[in-house]
Scaffold this active site. Structure first.
Site, PDB file in Angstrom:
ATOM      1  N   GLU A 187      -4.488   7.653  -4.716  1.00 12.10           N
ATOM      2  CA  GLU A 187      -4.720   6.925  -5.960  1.00 12.10           C
ATOM      3  C   GLU A 187      -6.033   7.391  -6.574  1.00 12.10           C
ATOM      4  O   GLU A 187      -7.026   7.466  -5.873  1.00 12.10           O
ATOM      5  CB  GLU A 187      -4.754   5.415  -5.697  1.00 12.10           C
ATOM      6  CG  GLU A 187      -3.441   4.876  -5.179  1.00 12.10           C
ATOM      7  CD  GLU A 187      -3.458   3.368  -4.947  1.00 12.10           C
ATOM      8  OE1 GLU A 187      -4.480   2.710  -5.216  1.00 12.10           O
ATOM      9  OE2 GLU A 187      -2.437   2.846  -4.483  1.00 12.10           O
TER      10      GLU A 187
ATOM     11  N   HIS B  86      -1.900   0.538  -9.587  1.00 11.58           N
ATOM     12  CA  HIS B  86      -2.481  -0.419  -8.632  1.00 11.58           C
ATOM     13  C   HIS B  86      -3.069  -1.608  -9.394  1.00 11.58           C
ATOM     14  O   HIS B  86      -4.244  -1.952  -9.291  1.00 11.58           O
ATOM     15  CB  HIS B  86      -3.551   0.251  -7.778  1.00 11.58           C
ATOM     16  CG  HIS B  86      -3.835  -0.520  -6.520  1.00 11.58           C
ATOM     17  ND1 HIS B  86      -4.235   0.077  -5.346  1.00 11.58           N
ATOM     18  CD2 HIS B  86      -3.782  -1.840  -6.250  1.00 11.58           C
ATOM     19  CE1 HIS B  86      -4.417  -0.845  -4.407  1.00 11.58           C
ATOM     20  NE2 HIS B  86      -4.149  -2.023  -4.934  1.00 11.58           N
TER      21      HIS B  86
ATOM     22  N   ARG C  97       0.865  -1.179   0.000  1.00 10.54           N
ATOM     23  CA  ARG C  97       0.000   0.000   0.000  1.00 10.54           C
ATOM     24  C   ARG C  97       0.900   1.228   0.000  1.00 10.54           C
ATOM     25  O   ARG C  97       1.983   1.231   0.585  1.00 10.54           O
ATOM     26  CB  ARG C  97      -0.897   0.009   1.252  1.00 10.54           C
ATOM     27  CG  ARG C  97      -2.063  -0.979   1.190  1.00 10.54           C
ATOM     28  CD  ARG C  97      -3.140  -0.532   0.208  1.00 10.54           C
ATOM     29  NE  ARG C  97      -4.331  -1.390   0.249  1.00 10.54           N
ATOM     30  CZ  ARG C  97      -4.504  -2.459  -0.521  1.00 10.54           C
ATOM     31  NH1 ARG C  97      -3.539  -2.855  -1.337  1.00 10.54           N
ATOM     32  NH2 ARG C  97      -5.614  -3.152  -0.470  1.00 10.54           N
TER      33      ARG C  97
HETATM   34  C1  8YV Z   1      -7.213  -4.103  -5.362  1.00 10.40           C
HETATM   35  C2  8YV Z   1      -5.631  -4.996  -3.819  1.00 10.40           C
HETATM   36  O1  8YV Z   1      -7.521  -3.517  -4.150  1.00 10.40           O
HETATM   37  O2  8YV Z   1      -6.718  -6.979  -3.224  1.00 10.40           O
HETATM   38  C3  8YV Z   1      -6.173  -5.941  -2.812  1.00 10.40           C
HETATM   39  O3  8YV Z   1      -6.005  -5.648  -1.608  1.00 10.40           O
HETATM   40  O4  8YV Z   1      -4.873  -4.134  -3.510  1.00 10.40           O
HETATM   41  C4  8YV Z   1      -6.043  -5.064  -5.215  1.00 10.40           C
HETATM   42  O5  8YV Z   1      -6.363  -6.375  -5.535  1.00 10.40           O
HETATM   43  C5  8YV Z   1      -8.418  -4.804  -5.752  1.00 10.40           C
HETATM   44  O6  8YV Z   1      -8.103  -5.393  -6.940  1.00 10.40           O
HETATM   45  C6  8YV Z   1      -9.589  -3.834  -5.943  1.00 10.40           C
HETATM   46  O7  8YV Z   1     -10.662  -4.570  -6.438  1.00 10.40           O
END
Ligand code: 8YV
Length: 327
Positions: free
Chosen positions: A267, A286, A238
Site C-alpha cells: 500500500e 485503505h 489486511r
Molecule cells: C488504518 C486500519 O490503519 O485501524 C486500522 O487497523 O486499518 C485503519 O483504520 C488507520 O486508519 C490508520 O490510521
C-alpha cells in the site's frame, strides 16, 4: 522534566493542543519519505512516547528509542508492531478499538454494494458519455438482499458486518472464527461454519480477521477454488490475509465473480497491478475507518492513551497488559 512525544501522524489542532498540555511534541510529517524517516530516526532517542499509524516499527527503530515508554497506535490493527519485543522492552502499546467498528463495517457494505451492482464500472460509463441506451444484461449486477453472507473473523467488525447483513439486507449469515460465538448466533441468526464450508456456501465472503501468523495468506488458490463462480470476495482486513497473485488469477479466470478490496499486499498498490486492470475489481485506498468523525475519534483515543501512559496511569486500550507495571 516534561515528557517528549514524537508524532508521525498529524493531529487536529484541538488534539495537538490536548497532547501538548502534557508533553513536548515533535511532528514528523511524511514519515514514509527518506527525509521524514531520517527525521524520525533523529527524534527517536529523545522520545518518551510515539504516536501514529501505518509504519512498521521494527527493532532497528526501537533500538534507537532508548527512552521510549509507550507507543500509541491510531489504528485497531497492530500487525505493524512486534508486541512481544515491545513487551520485552517494557514499552506499552495501545490501539483504538471500538471507535472505528461501525465505520469499517459500513465500508465493508459499501464494497459489497459497489462490487455486486458494478457501481464504479457503470458510473464511469455514465461519466465517460458511454451511456447511450438502456443498459442490458451485459451490464447487470447481482442482488445483495437475501444472498448468503459469509464472514471470516467474528470480532467487533465482523459482528457489525453481520448486523448489517441480517437486519439490513435479510441475508443468511455464516461465520468462521477461532471459536463459536453463541451470542452472535442468537443476535443475527448466524451459523458457524468451517472455513471450507463457508467459502463453498457463501455468495459474499467478507474478510475481517486481524493479520497474524495464523491468518497470513489464509485465502489462497485452494480456498478461492472452493468459492462459487458467482461469489464475491470482500477484504476489509489486511492485504496479506489473501494470496494476491492467486486472487488475480481467480478473477482473471472468472473463477469468482468479483472482488471488493480496501487493503493490499503493498500500500499504496502499485499502479501497474493487474488488480487495477480488471473490471470485476473495486479497489479503494485503505479507507475502512476514513471518515471525519471516526478518524478524529481514533486520534482522540490515541492521544488519551498516550497521556495516560506518560502520566503513569494504565491506558484504556492497552494491547500488551503484561508490559504494565503500576508505579
Ligand atoms: C488504518 C486500519 O490503519 O485501524 C486500522 O487497523 O486499518 C485503519 O483504520 C488507520 O486508519 C490508520 O490510521
Amino acid at each position: 522534566m516534561s515528557k517528549h512525544v514524537v508524532l508521525y501522524k498529524k493531529l487536529s489542532p484541538a488534539l495537538m493542543q490536548r497532547l501538548q498540555a502534557h508533553a513536548d511534541v515533535t511532528l514528523i510529517e511524511d514519515v514514509k519519505s527518506d527525509e521524514g524517516m531520517a527525521r524520525l530516526r533523529d527524534a527517536l532517542p529523545h522520545a518518551d512516547g510515539l504516536l501514529g499509524a501505518s509504519l512498521k516499527l521494527d527493532a532497528e527503530l526501537l533500538d534507537r528509542a532508548v527512552k521510549l515508554k509507550a507507543v500509541s497506535s491510531v489504528s485497531v490493527g497492530v500487525d505493524n508492531y512486534d508486541i512481544d519485543d515491545l513487551t520485552r522492552r517494557g514499552i506499552l502499546l495501545t490501539n483504538t478499538p471500538d471507535v472505528l467498528t461501525q465505520t469499517t463495517a459500513d465500508t465493508g457494505f459499501a464494497l459489497i454494494m459497489a462490487t455486486a451492482r458494478r457501481v464504479v464500472e457503470l458510473a464511469s460509463m455514465v461519466r465517460d458519455g458511454r451511456w447511450t441506451q438502456n443498459i442490458g444484461p451485459e451490464h447487470f449486477g447481482t442482488d445483495v438482499h437475501g444472498k448468503t453472507l459469509g464472514i471470516v473473523g467474528m470480532g467487533r467488525i465482523g459482528e457489525a458486518v453481520a448486523q448489517r447483513g441480517h437486519f439490513g439486507f435479510g441475508m443468511p449469515v455464516l461465520y468462521h472464527s477461532h471459536s463459536p460465538k453463541p451470542d452472535v448466533e442468537a443476535r443475527f441468526d448466524a451459523q458457524y461454519r468451517s472455513l471450507e464450508d463457508l467459502l463453498h456456501e457463501s455468495d459474499f465472503v467478507c474478510l475481517t480477521v486481524p493479520l497474524t501468523a495464523q491468518t497470513e495468506r489464509l485465502i489462497g488458490a485452494e480456498q478461492l477454488a472452493l468459492m462459487r463462480p458467482q461469489a464475491i470476495l470482500i477484504n476489509i482486513a489486511r492485504g496479506k490475509v489473501v494470496d494476491e497473485q492467486a486472487l488475480i488469477t481467480a478473477l482473471q479466470n472468472r473463477q469468482i465473480r468479483a472482488a471488493g478490496l480496501d487493503v493490499f499486499d503493498r500500500e499504496p498498490i502499485q499502479t501497474d497491478s493487474p488488480l487495477l486492470q480488471l473490471d470485476n475489481v473495486v479497489a479503494t485506498p485503505h479507507m475502512g475507518s476514513a471518515t471525519d468523525e471516526t478518524r478524529e475519534a481514533m486520534a482522540r483515543c490515541a492521544v488519551d492513551n498516550m497521556i495516560s501512559a506518560l502520566s503513569g496511569d494504565k491506558p484504556k486500550d492497552l494491547v500488551n497488559p503484561s508490559a504494565w507495571h503500576p508505579h
